[in-house]
Design a protein around this motif. Structure first.
Motif, short mmCIF file in Angstrom:
data_model
loop_
_atom_site.label_atom_id
_atom_site.label_comp_id
_atom_site.label_asym_id
_atom_site.label_seq_id
_atom_site.Cartn_x
_atom_site.Cartn_y
_atom_site.Cartn_z
N GLN A 82 -8.17 -3.94 12.72
CA GLN A 82 -9.26 -4.67 12.07
C GLN A 82 -8.74 -5.46 10.86
O GLN A 82 -8.08 -4.91 9.99
CB GLN A 82 -10.35 -3.70 11.60
N GLU A 83 -9.07 -6.74 10.82
CA GLU A 83 -8.66 -7.57 9.68
C GLU A 83 -9.45 -7.16 8.45
O GLU A 83 -10.62 -6.78 8.53
CB GLU A 83 -8.91 -9.04 10.00
N GLY A 84 -8.80 -7.24 7.30
CA GLY A 84 -9.44 -6.85 6.05
C GLY A 84 -10.68 -7.68 5.75
O GLY A 84 -10.83 -8.82 6.22
N CYS A 85 -11.58 -7.12 4.94
CA CYS A 85 -12.83 -7.80 4.60
C CYS A 85 -12.81 -8.38 3.18
O CYS A 85 -13.75 -9.03 2.76
CB CYS A 85 -13.99 -6.81 4.72
N THR A 86 -11.71 -8.14 2.44
CA THR A 86 -11.62 -8.61 1.06
C THR A 86 -10.33 -9.41 0.88
O THR A 86 -9.28 -9.02 1.42
CB THR A 86 -11.63 -7.42 0.07
N ARG A 87 -10.41 -10.50 0.13
CA ARG A 87 -9.25 -11.36 -0.09
C ARG A 87 -8.65 -11.09 -1.46
O ARG A 87 -9.37 -10.89 -2.44
CB ARG A 87 -9.67 -12.82 0.04
N GLY A 88 -7.32 -11.07 -1.53
CA GLY A 88 -6.65 -10.83 -2.80
C GLY A 88 -5.16 -11.08 -2.67
O GLY A 88 -4.70 -11.80 -1.77
N ASN A 89 -4.38 -10.46 -3.55
CA ASN A 89 -2.92 -10.59 -3.54
C ASN A 89 -2.29 -9.36 -2.91
O ASN A 89 -2.84 -8.26 -2.98
CB ASN A 89 -2.39 -10.76 -4.97
N HIS A 90 -1.12 -9.57 -2.34
CA HIS A 90 -0.40 -8.44 -1.76
C HIS A 90 0.02 -7.46 -2.86
O HIS A 90 0.26 -7.84 -4.01
CB HIS A 90 0.86 -8.92 -1.02
N LEU A 91 0.08 -6.20 -2.49
CA LEU A 91 0.53 -5.14 -3.41
C LEU A 91 1.76 -4.50 -2.80
O LEU A 91 1.68 -3.70 -1.87
CB LEU A 91 -0.59 -4.11 -3.62
N TRP A 92 2.92 -4.90 -3.31
CA TRP A 92 4.18 -4.40 -2.72
C TRP A 92 4.61 -3.07 -3.33
O TRP A 92 5.37 -2.34 -2.73
CB TRP A 92 5.30 -5.44 -2.93
N ARG A 93 4.15 -2.76 -4.53
CA ARG A 93 4.59 -1.54 -5.20
C ARG A 93 3.43 -0.97 -5.99
O ARG A 93 2.75 -1.71 -6.72
CB ARG A 93 5.75 -1.83 -6.14
N LYS A 94 3.16 0.31 -5.83
CA LYS A 94 2.11 0.97 -6.61
C LYS A 94 2.71 1.62 -7.84
O LYS A 94 3.78 2.24 -7.77
CB LYS A 94 1.39 2.03 -5.76
N LYS A 95 2.02 1.46 -8.95
CA LYS A 95 2.49 2.07 -10.19
C LYS A 95 2.32 3.58 -10.13
O LYS A 95 1.29 4.09 -9.72
CB LYS A 95 1.71 1.51 -11.38
N ASP A 96 3.36 4.29 -10.56
CA ASP A 96 3.33 5.75 -10.56
C ASP A 96 2.75 6.22 -11.88
O ASP A 96 3.37 6.09 -12.93
CB ASP A 96 4.74 6.30 -10.36
N SER A 97 1.53 6.78 -11.83
CA SER A 97 0.87 7.27 -13.05
C SER A 97 0.75 8.79 -13.05
O SER A 97 -0.17 9.35 -13.61
CB SER A 97 -0.53 6.64 -13.15
N VAL B 91 13.25 -6.56 1.38
CA VAL B 91 12.71 -7.25 2.55
C VAL B 91 12.27 -6.20 3.58
O VAL B 91 13.00 -5.24 3.86
CB VAL B 91 13.76 -8.20 3.16
N GLY B 92 11.07 -6.38 4.11
CA GLY B 92 10.53 -5.41 5.06
C GLY B 92 9.56 -4.43 4.44
O GLY B 92 8.98 -3.61 5.16
N THR B 93 9.37 -4.49 3.10
CA THR B 93 8.43 -3.60 2.43
C THR B 93 7.01 -3.92 2.89
O THR B 93 6.58 -5.08 2.89
CB THR B 93 8.53 -3.75 0.91
N LEU B 94 6.28 -2.91 3.29
CA LEU B 94 4.92 -3.09 3.78
C LEU B 94 3.94 -3.17 2.61
O LEU B 94 4.08 -2.45 1.61
CB LEU B 94 4.53 -1.91 4.69
N CYS B 95 2.95 -4.07 2.73
CA CYS B 95 1.92 -4.19 1.70
C CYS B 95 1.15 -2.88 1.58
O CYS B 95 0.77 -2.27 2.58
CB CYS B 95 0.97 -5.34 2.04
#
Length: 338
Positions: free
Chosen positions: A208-223, A153-157
């Protein structure tokens, strides 16, 4: 009886019987207006404000004079002697810069022409910084992240421009408004490359509000490499366009810029595991053979030679406009099928 002094820069009244040798402070030269700067030929002070120019104090002392000066006429030299004509020529190479042309009038090579890898110039400051970076990485403790499916809880998108935080499973149902582009700071203006809503205020830019709509990304894959946005800017001179990428400790062996006459492919690895990629379809045309990149400890500068000395209206080529007639035609076809 007092008389008006006509010496340039004085304008005071004086008594001719008490006209002292150092009573008048004036300009013996002539006014000089050049490149929006205003001043006098007899002294070095320059200003862009006309009122300030009128109030520039004189640089020479002498007697007051009530004789009106004759209008200054340009000196014209006419001579058939080649030596005299050579003296009249400017002592520097003239470089004429043309104004920005309409985009349709520029002869643009095919964007599919072969790419050439630009020559790198690595500074000594970058070499020293990379040595220190390697030592600190070897001596420092290894940082390991515990892989877990749980989102705290509290993780930033992680989507750029989205300021939402994770408050529970219901956050996954929310719509995420974000910026898929990269932030650009140019000539005091701040904006994202994806929507170009420009502002000079940094807080307004962040809000500034985003210009594209989609899903939140809570975690980025480490590649192995973290693909991150990187701030870059650009400016131009008469014959060059310079792009500055603010990437610290870039790795020369893994970083490169491929270019042809109208397209740039930028690939930068910096600070060990960060990766930045950008493709730019340029507004103008460049001479690849006379272009290169300079790599320092704090930034990378891509210096490109213009194929002709014109002013670029912008760095990137604007996207093609979708014709309204095509949209209407598609809509009509859809109606016919029904």
């Amino acid at each position: 009886m007092s008389l008006l002094c006509y010496n340039k820069g004085c304008g005071q009244r004086f008594d001719p019987d008490k006209n002292q040798d150092d009573g008048c402070t004036h300009h013996p030269g002539i006014p000089v207006f050049h490149d929006a700067l205003k001043g006098w030929s007899c002294c070095k002070r320059r200003t862009t404000d006309f009122s300030d120019f009128l109030s520039i104090a004189g640089c020479t002392k002498g007697q007051h004079s009530n004789e009106k000066p004759e209008p200054v006429k340009p000196e014209v030299k006419i001579s058939s002697d080649k030596k005299d004509l050579e003296d009249l020529k400017p002592k520097f190479n003239e470089y004429i810069i043309q104004a920005a042309k309409p985009i349709d009038s520029i002869i643009r090579p095919s964007p599919d022409e072969p790419f050439v890898r630009l020559q790198q110039k690595v500074s000594s400051s970058l070499k020293q910084a990379l040595e220190k970076f390697k030592l600190s990485a070897e001596n420092g403790p290894e940082k390991t992240e515990e892989e877990s499916d749980e989102i705290k809880v509290g993780t930033l998108c992680k989507n750029g421009g989205c300021l939402k935080t994770f408050i529970g499973p219901e956050s996954n149902e929310e719509t995420c408004w974000f910026h898929p582009g990269v932030p650009i700071f140019h000539e005091g203006m701040k904006y994202y490359s994806c929507c170009k809503r420009k502002t000079s205020d940094f807080n307004t830019f962040l809000a500034q509000e985003g210009c594209t709509r989609g899903n939140h990304l809570w975690r980025k894959k480490d590649s192995g490499k973290k693909v991150v946005p990187c701030r870059f800017d650009w400016h131009q001179t008469g014959g060059q366009v310079i792009i500055t990428i603010y990437a610290k400790n870039s790795i020369p062996e893994l970083s490169y810029v491929d270019a042809n006459s109208s397209v740039l492919n930028i690939h930068v690895i910096f600070e060990g595991d960060k990766e930045f990629e950008q493709k730019i379809s340029m507004w103008g045309v460049i001479d690849v053979s006379k272009s290169h990149l300079n790599m320092t400890a704090t930034k990378i500068e891509i210096t490109m030679k213009k194929s002709e000395p014109i002013t670029w209206a912008r760095l990137d080529l604007p996207p093609p406009k979708v014709e309204e007639t095509k949209k209407n035609g598609d809509a009509d076809e859809g109606c016919k099928e029904d």
